[in-house]
Design a protein around this motif. Structure first.
Motif, short mmCIF file in Angstrom:
data_model
loop_
_atom_site.label_atom_id
_atom_site.label_comp_id
_atom_site.label_asym_id
_atom_site.label_seq_id
_atom_site.Cartn_x
_atom_site.Cartn_y
_atom_site.Cartn_z
N PHE A 367 0.81 -1.21 0.00
CA PHE A 367 0.00 0.00 0.00
C PHE A 367 0.85 1.26 0.00
CE2 PHE A 367 -3.00 -3.07 2.00
CZ PHE A 367 -3.98 -3.04 1.02
N PRO A 368 1.91 1.32 0.86
CA PRO A 368 2.69 2.57 0.85
C PRO A 368 3.22 2.91 -0.54
CG PRO A 368 3.28 1.22 2.73
CD PRO A 368 2.39 0.38 1.87
N ALA A 369 3.66 1.89 -1.27
CA ALA A 369 4.19 2.17 -2.60
C ALA A 369 3.11 2.76 -3.49
CB ALA A 369 4.76 0.90 -3.22
N LEU A 370 1.89 2.24 -3.36
CA LEU A 370 0.81 2.76 -4.20
C LEU A 370 0.52 4.22 -3.87
CD1 LEU A 370 -1.44 2.35 -6.31
CD2 LEU A 370 -2.93 1.62 -4.43
N PHE A 371 0.42 4.53 -2.57
CA PHE A 371 0.06 5.89 -2.22
C PHE A 371 1.20 6.85 -2.56
CE2 PHE A 371 -2.60 3.51 1.02
CZ PHE A 371 -3.63 3.37 0.11
N PRO A 561 7.28 -0.33 10.92
CA PRO A 561 8.40 0.20 11.69
C PRO A 561 8.76 1.63 11.29
CG PRO A 561 9.15 -1.46 10.10
CD PRO A 561 7.66 -1.46 10.06
N ASP A 562 8.38 2.01 10.08
CA ASP A 562 8.82 3.32 9.60
C ASP A 562 7.66 4.25 9.30
OD1 ASP A 562 7.95 1.66 7.64
OD2 ASP A 562 9.45 2.23 6.16
N ALA A 589 12.37 8.45 17.29
CA ALA A 589 12.54 9.05 15.96
C ALA A 589 13.02 8.05 14.92
CB ALA A 589 13.52 10.21 16.06
N ALA A 590 13.82 7.07 15.34
CA ALA A 590 14.42 6.18 14.35
C ALA A 590 13.44 5.10 13.92
CB ALA A 590 15.67 5.53 14.92
N PRO A 591 13.32 4.86 12.64
CA PRO A 591 12.49 3.74 12.19
C PRO A 591 12.97 2.44 12.83
CG PRO A 591 13.13 5.11 10.33
CD PRO A 591 13.90 5.61 11.51
N GLY A 592 12.02 1.53 13.05
CA GLY A 592 12.38 0.29 13.75
C GLY A 592 12.62 -0.86 12.80
N TRP A 593 12.56 -2.04 13.40
CA TRP A 593 12.78 -3.27 12.63
C TRP A 593 11.45 -3.79 12.06
CZ3 TRP A 593 15.63 -5.57 17.44
CH2 TRP A 593 16.95 -5.08 17.47
N ASN A 594 11.58 -4.42 10.93
CA ASN A 594 10.39 -5.08 10.40
C ASN A 594 10.28 -6.48 11.01
OD1 ASN A 594 11.91 -6.93 8.86
ND2 ASN A 594 12.03 -5.50 7.14
N ALA A 746 11.49 -2.20 2.26
CA ALA A 746 11.63 -3.65 2.16
C ALA A 746 10.48 -4.30 1.42
CB ALA A 746 11.73 -4.23 3.58
N PRO A 747 10.46 -4.16 0.09
CA PRO A 747 9.37 -4.81 -0.65
C PRO A 747 9.35 -6.32 -0.48
CG PRO A 747 11.03 -3.88 -2.15
CD PRO A 747 11.37 -3.42 -0.77
#
Ligand SMILES: Cc1cc2nc3c(=O)[nH]c(=O)nc-3n(C[C@H](O)[C@H](O)[C@H](O)COP(=O)(O)O)c2cc1C
Ligand code: SF4
Ligand code: SF4
Ligand code: SF4
Ligand code: FES
Ligand code: FES
Lengths: 780, 447, 159
Positions: A367-371, A561-562, A589-594, A746-747
């Motif tokens: 979804f994020p890629a689409l938006f 995570p992000d 603030a830092a993105p986390g782990w998937n 991370a696709p």
């Protein structure tokens, strides 16, 4: 019978048809579009026309003769279900002749119908019973022996009782025209006529139960529900199906808190008439004997032992506080089957209370890629993305491009809508796939990829000048009238050099295409798809297909995570500030782990606590049991899944059917539901999350879905949906504002289940009916 | 070892048009057919014999002039039916010859098919020319296997001699005909059910509209006619519509075949001018009633309302007169019933037929015929109740006019007329009395 | 492997090709298949369905509709007696009763040796020569008990 609805032919060479024709029914002047059936025109004007065989959007039968009306200047009574309104037509529907005809139709139908409604499974929801009451005679004049035939079981879910069958042929049509399965037919002739299953004494089919649902009487009944109770002894609660990502409404039949069945009683959900085997019969997982009834805590001997809720929750928060004090690492994995409110609160708990961005869910669509791809160029004012289509838009689409996926198996409602568009709206369907999926039968053109992936093909469509085209054989359509299931023999695909070129050229002729794509497209392939879509004429819209009931909700609510709720980047200070203000606390603030990184961290003994809510990550990413020792694992679920078996604490959760809240389907349609069933010993995920937060000193307020949803509406990009629409039980499309989503790192984390019609992860494994069906279908 | 009906010498009252070659062995081959005047009409229509070809409209005009009306049952004017076919268009058009002959009391098409197959082929070809079709089908009931064989041999001969196929005899007109077999279903004689059957489906009638002239076989414009109707076409084209019309009565052109059966001396198939008195058919041509005196007559096949002896003897056999008298000329199946026959039993046997042949699609016909058959069986057995007699009428009335296809009416009309005209016989069965006719079987053995 | 003889199989293929739509050949094919096999066993249904690209269900729907088609064997000589009105008026029911007596079987039964079966049928277009019956496709008309005996005897001798 004609297999297509006999469309009234416009008079040859007539000038452009008028927008409306005028006619009179019982003295009232009515108007309707030319071509409207009299029965529909009357019903629209609240003039009742009883019917059995007529069913909207299925072919016309003129069989039951229940709808006969008088039309002036025509000596015989006419069937309103086949008569097309005409200018100046004068109709009477309440004359003694019409009444007599109705009464006699009922009398005829009852001559061979058992009169034992009190023991019939359809008693209380039978159209014949209703009609007899309203239009029939008090006593039967038929005094001859009735024919008896034993009831037949055709499949784990379908039973047929010939004497009750009134031969309205609805089942035959919905299975053929609606489902494209064609598993039912009519056998024998005259009074011996009967409905036939496709394999002599049993059915090989999709087990959708549409035939049962559409049967106006008790001739077709469901093995999953029959004779368990009577309709009037149940409460009927509208719910959103807990299985796939399409979000069908299913009405739960609940007695004493126990969910006895799902069905499509009101037909007022986004799914209209439709429900698949899972939505209808899968609800029995709620009654599975292995459901968790009590919290479990692993004792000194290593056994999971039942404990009280208070003890379990304190065990958890004690450990968590310790880990917090030691600045340990927390990970949280959320669910694709929890409500939006729960997902939202869960990531809030993670970010604000546990102070971690190690948050994820099992992703099955990008979804994020689409938006991101749909976002306007930087600098343009943020505005809603009008390029999203809801599921209903498919029904009226002029053209649809389906890339990847297999909706027939994985998205039954979308498949139903696509077939609908093909059958009733003449939509052109284009299919691009590596597999010869069943929707080829409705396709105007199919590009069957023989080398390369859908992603390669889409990149090529978007930028043909670069690189060699992936090879596609263009295979068109099935022979018209083909009724074979499940396989239609391939219509000898012709390898066409430049096949994709031709495919693209044909698509370029279409306007207002809806592009539906599967998990084969991620990351930059989605970008390419949108570039290609933008090159098509008209207004192109998109649907991304994700697996589970609330996969989309999990993504929208920020189980990433992000990404924060509404796809706002964690790395973006303003976004963080927005939520920090709303939640009254800081967000790391830092993105986390998937998810995979979290599991890898477990293996590296770097993750100190993992909280898994309604997910089974160890099935996908197995861990070494030894390494788990240094990670405090809490799992909250309905069943003792692989992950739960490894947990230190297990909390019994209620299912989606046992809670109130909203869910968002894969198209983005938000729907709300009320608690249907209940289950002793378990709690909703929200109740648990709130209790844990409270024990950790954070007040999330009452665990009330409405209250949390108000917060979501206020805070989450795209969720300011119309409450009116929601309350009316319709889906309200959540449309994120553009310009927000960053590229996903991370696709490869898009890992679809490829469920079939009969499988559904954990829930499916605990549904007795789905298992019976699956067992039958895996027999050679 | 099968038997063919012997064809007796013509009765002097007959006007032999479609039966002109009955009993003439020459008609079995193309050569013999040509010798007996065959294919002259097609020659005229296509201009094969030197003359101008007739325009398709002119063919239709000639048929209209003849007042030829359908011989299959409904009696629709044939020329008018042909003129409904739209001109031009890109869909193929079809001619169907209805050789399903299944109406009880009817056995005339069988004779044409057997004795004069080429006349049918010629008639279909002319019809095809008239409506712009290139293909015809002959739908033959499955029981008529030997007829199918005859027809297939005739078709093969016609093809071999260039009377069928591409560019017929150099005329530029191409036409194909296929003989097709049914497999036992009266309903497949109904035109739209026949088309379904010919498409390889169950013979369930179609919704109308659209009518066959617009959307028939394979959804294409189609003309469907009875065997006898089509066999009447070559003589009409050859000798003119006026000639044909003048054999019969205004609006009732020509002679037609009557199948005379039942309790009458000289049963058989007779070609008589329309308007021929029924009394003469029974007494003069038929040689009188057998085994008793006249009680009733079925004028046009089992589905047509019955006449009492008195009504019958004053009746003329043309569409309009029989219509005015409350029945139909139908398929021309005249069934003679003597006064030793039980009308309840007769009604029951008729209902048994319709119950068996109802396609079962629509409720009133499917359930109504079953109900009536069961009730009549009980009634005839002696378990009747006084209210049953009105029930029969009521149930039949509830079928009448409310079904999808005319089979419902066909089932309802006979019982309605029988109850109305022979009510006392029903009453004689009441109160546990045995059938008054049971002692002596009314059936007249073949002497 | 075909359940049909090569000639029949060949005939089917030609038949299917001779109509604008192959499915049109279905009813004749079923009847010819039955002529060869005596009835329509499941393998024949499957083969015909495959030949026409139809489902077996579609074929079964059609078989059930037509009264001449059957999915169970009948006698080698299938005696079909008309009792409809024109025949009834001339002794058709007596002919049926006589056949039953002679063969020792009821309507829709087959003799133990598989030689004869009886079926009461509707009008067969022999009304003017009633009463009539058909043995398989052969007509026999203007019957009386003696003639019926003669006919049955002939078939019996034929074996
Ligand atoms: C139940 C039913 C059975 C029929 N059977 C026959 C039949 O066997 N032969 C026939 O020619 N017409 C039959 N007809 C009439 C046909 O529908 C149609 O009207 C006829 O073939 C038209 O041809 P005509 O105009 O030459 O008579 C039947 C009609 C009905 C309703
Ligand atoms: S369950 Fe569904 S697929 Fe199966 S017969 Fe019924 S409608 Fe058809
Ligand atoms: S089973 Fe039900 S839906 Fe199907 S024909 Fe019978 S009554 Fe109608
Ligand atoms: S009237 Fe009888 S034969 Fe005609 S459609 Fe109805 S059921 Fe079938
Ligand atoms: S509803 Fe019109 S005939 Fe059944
Ligand atoms: S009634 Fe027996 S053949 Fe016609």
């Amino acid at each position: 019978m004609p297999e297509t609805p006999s469309k009234p032919a416009p008079a040859a060479g007539a000038p452009a048809a008028p927008a409306e024709v005028h006619f009179t029914v019982n003295g009232h002047t009515l108007a309707a579009a030319p071509g409207t059936l009299l029965i529909e025109a009357c019903r629209a004007a609240n003039i009742e026309i009883p019917s059995f065989c007529y069913y909207p959007k299925l072919s016309l039968q003129a069989a039951c003769r229940m709808c006969l009306v008088e039309v002036e200047k025509i000596p015989k009574l006419q069937t309103a279900c086949t008569t097309v309104v005409a200018e100046g037509m004068v109709v009477h529907t309440e004359t003694p002749t019409v009444h007599a005809a109705r009464k006699s139709a009922i009398e005829f139908i009852l001559t061979n119908h058992p009169l034992d409604c009190p023991v019939c499974d359809a008693g209380g929801e039978c159209e014949l019973q209703d009609m007899t009451f309203r239009y029939g005679a008090a006593v039967s004049r038929f005094d001859e022996p009735k024919r008896h035939r034993d009831e037949q079981q055709w499949s784990p879910v379908v039973y047929y009782d010939r004497p009750r069958c009134i031969l309205c042929y609805r089942c035959v049509r919905v299975c053929g025209e609606g489902m494209d399965v064609w598993a039912l037919g009519v056998g024998n002739r005259g009074i011996l006529s009967t409905i036939l299953p496709n394999h002599q004494d049993h059915l090989e089919c999709e087990e959708c139960g549409m035939c049962i649902d559409i049967c106006p009487v008790g001739a077709l009944t469901s093995g999953a529900y029959r004779y368990q109770t009577r309709p009037w002894e149940m409460q009927h609660v509208g719910a959103i199906c807990a299985f796939c990502g399409d979000g069908c409404k299913t009405t739960l039949g609940v007695r004493n808190g126990v969910i006895l069945r799902g069905d499509n009683r009101d037909k007022n959900g986004i799914n209209g008439d439709f429900l698949c085997v899972k939505g209808r019969y899968g609800t029995d997982f709620t009654r599975h004997p292995e459901r968790l009834k009590s919290p479990l805590v692993r004792d000194a001997s290593g056994e999971l032992r039942p404990v009280s809720w208070a003890y379990a929750l304190e065990t958890i928060t004690d450990r968590w506080r310790g880990i917090q004090a030691a600045h340990g690492q927390f990970g949280v994995i959320g669910s694709t089957r929890c409500s939006n409110e729960e997902s939202y609160q869960l990531q809030k708990l993670a970010r604000r209370v546990l102070g971690t961005n190690h948050v994820d869910h099992h992703r099955s669509a990008d979804f994020p890629a689409l938006f991101d791809a749909l976002a306007q160029p930087a600098g343009a004012a943020a505005q809603p993305l009008p390029q999203l289509a809801d599921s209903g838009a498919l029904k009226t689409a002029k053209a649809v491009l389906l890339v990847g996926g297999d909706p027939t198996q994985e998205h039954p409602l979308l498949a139903w809508n696509l077939r609908w568009a093909h059958r009733l709206a003449g939509a052109s369907l284009y299919v691009l796939n590596r597999r010869d999926i069943r929707l080829r039968r409705q396709a105007r053109r199919m590009a069957l990829l023989t080398h390369g992936t859908e992603a390669d093909a889409v990149r090529y469509l978007a930028a043909p000048q670069r690189g060699d085209p992936p090879q596609a054989e263009l295979t068109a359509v099935s022979p018209p009238g083909d009724k074979r299931w499940p396989q239609t023999p391939p219509s000898t695909p012709q390898p066409i050099p430049g096949g994709l070129e031709e495919f693209r050229a044909e698509l370029a002729q279409e306007r207002d295409v809806i592009i539906v794509f599967g998990p084969e497209l991620t990351g930059d392939a989605v970008q390419a798809l949108v570039r290609f879509g933008a090159s098509l004429p008209g207004h192109t819209r998109y649907i991304a297909m994700a697996d589970n009931a609330n996969s989309r909700g999990a993504a929208d609510m920020g189980l990433y995570p992000d990404l924060l709720p509404g796809y706002l980047p964690v790395a973006d200070g303003a976004a963080r500030a927005h939520f920090a203000a709303a939640w009254g606390g800081d967000i790391p603030a830092a993105p986390g782990w998937n998810q995979r990184q979290m599991v890898e961290a477990v293996d590296r003994r770097e993750l100190d606590a993992l909280y898994v809510v309604g997910a089974n990550p160890f099935r996908l990413d197995p861990v070494n049991a030894a390494n788990l020792k240094s990670c405090f694992l809490v799992v909250q679920d309905l069943f003792l899944t692989e992950t739960a078996q490894a947990a230190d604490v297990v909390l019994p959760a209620l299912s989606l059917y046992e809670k109130s809240g909203t869910v968002t389907n894969t198209c983005g349609e938000v729907q709300s539901q009320r608690r249907g069933g209940s289950f002793e010993g378990a709690k909703t995920d929200m109740e648990i999350i709130h209790a844990l937060a409270r024990l950790l000193g954070a007040d999330f307020g009452r665990p009330d879905a409405d209250r949390v949803f108000s917060e979501i509406r206020a805070q989450v990009n795209g969720y300011d949906v119309s409450l009116v629409q929601l309350m009316a039980g319709r889906g309200a499309l959540a449309v994120p504002r553009d310009g927000a989503a960053p590229r996903q790192a991370a696709p490869q984390m898009i890992r679809p289940n490829h469920d079939s019609l009969f499988t559904a992860g954990t829930l499916g494994r605990y549904s007795a009916t789905l298992n019976a069906v699956l067992e039958k279908h895996s027999r050679p | 070892m099968a038997e063919r009906p012997a064809y007796p010498a013509a009765h002097p009252a007959e006007v032999r048009v479609v039966s002109q070659r009955f009993g003439d062995p020459r008609a079995a081959t193309l050569a013999g057919y040509l010798d007996t005047g065959g294919y002259q009409a097609l020659g005229k229509a296509l201009g094969l014999n030197g003359g101008e070809a007739m325009a398709p409209e002119a063919i239709i005009e000639e048929v209209k002039k003849s007042s030829l009306r359908g011989r299959g049952g409904a009696g629709f004017p044939t020329g008018l039916k042909w003129s409904f076919i739209p001109k031009g268009g890109d869909k193929p058009k079809y001619v169907l010859c209805n050789a399903d002959e299944s109406e009880p009391g009817t056995c005339k098409d069988r004779l044409i098919l057997e004795h004069d197959p080429f006349a049918i082929i010629e008639g279909i070809t002319i019809a095809g020319r008239a409506i712009g079709a290139q293909r015809g089908f002959i739908y033959i009931r499955g029981e008529y296997r030997y007829v199918l064989d005859i027809m297939q041999r005739a078709l093969a001969e016609a093809y071999a001699a260039g009377y069928l196929g591409a560019n017929i005899r150099g005329s530029g007109f191409s036409f194909d005909i296929l003989a097709h077999t049914g497999a036992g279903a009266y309903e497949c004689g109904e035109e739209s059910a026949l088309m379904e059957s010919l498409e390889g489906k169950r013979g369930i009638p179609r919704l109308k509209p659209p009518f066959p002239a617009i959307s028939g076989l394979y959804g294409c414009p189609t003309v469907i006619n009875n065997v006898e109707t089509l066999a009447s076409v070559p003589p009409i084209i050859l000798r003119g519509g006026d000639w044909f019309l003048n054999i019969g009565l205004p609006k009732n052109g020509g002679p037609r075949l009557f199948s005379l059966s039942g309790q009458v001396q000289n049963r058989g198939v007779y070609e008589l001018p329309l308007g021929f008195p029924l009394r003469r058919l029974i007494e003069e041509v038929g040689g009188g009633v057998l085994g008793g005196s006249l009680k009733a007559v079925v004028p046009g096949g089992s589905s047509t309302p019955i006449f009492t002896a008195e009504e019958a003897l004053g009746l003329n056999l043309d569409y309009d007169s029989v219509g005015k008298a409350g029945s139909f000329l139908g398929s021309g199946g005249v069934v003679v019933i003597n006064d030793r026959t039980c009308m309840v039993r007769f009604a029951l046997r008729v209902m048994q037929f319709y119950r068996h042949e109802s396609c079962g699609w629509c409720v009133p016909c499917r359930e109504g015929t079953n109900w009536l058959q069961l009730a009549l069986t009980r009634f005839h057995r002696g378990d009747g109740r006084p209210e049953d007699v009105d029930l029969f009428t009521d149930v039949a009335q509830n079928i009448l006019g409310r079904t999808l296809c005319p089979l419902g009416d066909a089932a309802a009309m006979p019982i309605l007329s029988i109850v109305r005209k022979f009510r006392s016989e029903f009453e004689d069965h009441l109160h546990g009395r045995p059938c008054p006719f049971a002692a002596e079987s009314s059936a007249v053995p073949v002497a | 492997m075909s359940v049909f003889s090569p000639a029949t199989r060949d005939r089917f293929e030609r038949l299917a090709a001779s109509y604008p739509q192959p499915r049109s050949a279905l009813v004749p094919m079923l009847l010819y298949a039955q002529d060869e096999l005596g009835y329509l066993p499941p393998e024949a249904i499957a083969e015909i369905a495959a030949l026409l690209g139809e489902t077996e269900l579609a074929v079964r729907e059609v078989i059930g509709y037509y009264s001449m088609l059957r999915t169970a064997p009948a006698g080698r000589y299938h005696v079909q007696v008309c009792t409809n009105i024109s025949c009834m008026l001339r002794g058709g029911e007596e002919v049926l009763a006589h056949c039953q007596r002679r063969l020792g079987i009821h309507n829709r039964q087959t003799t133990p040796d598989g030689m004869f079966s009886i079926e009461e049928v509707e009008c067969m277009g022999a009304c003017a020569w009633a009463p009539a019956l058909q043995v398989n496709y052969d007509f026999h008309q203007e019957l009386d008990p003696a003639k019926v005996d003669e006919i049955l005897e002939k078939y019996r001798r034929q074996g």
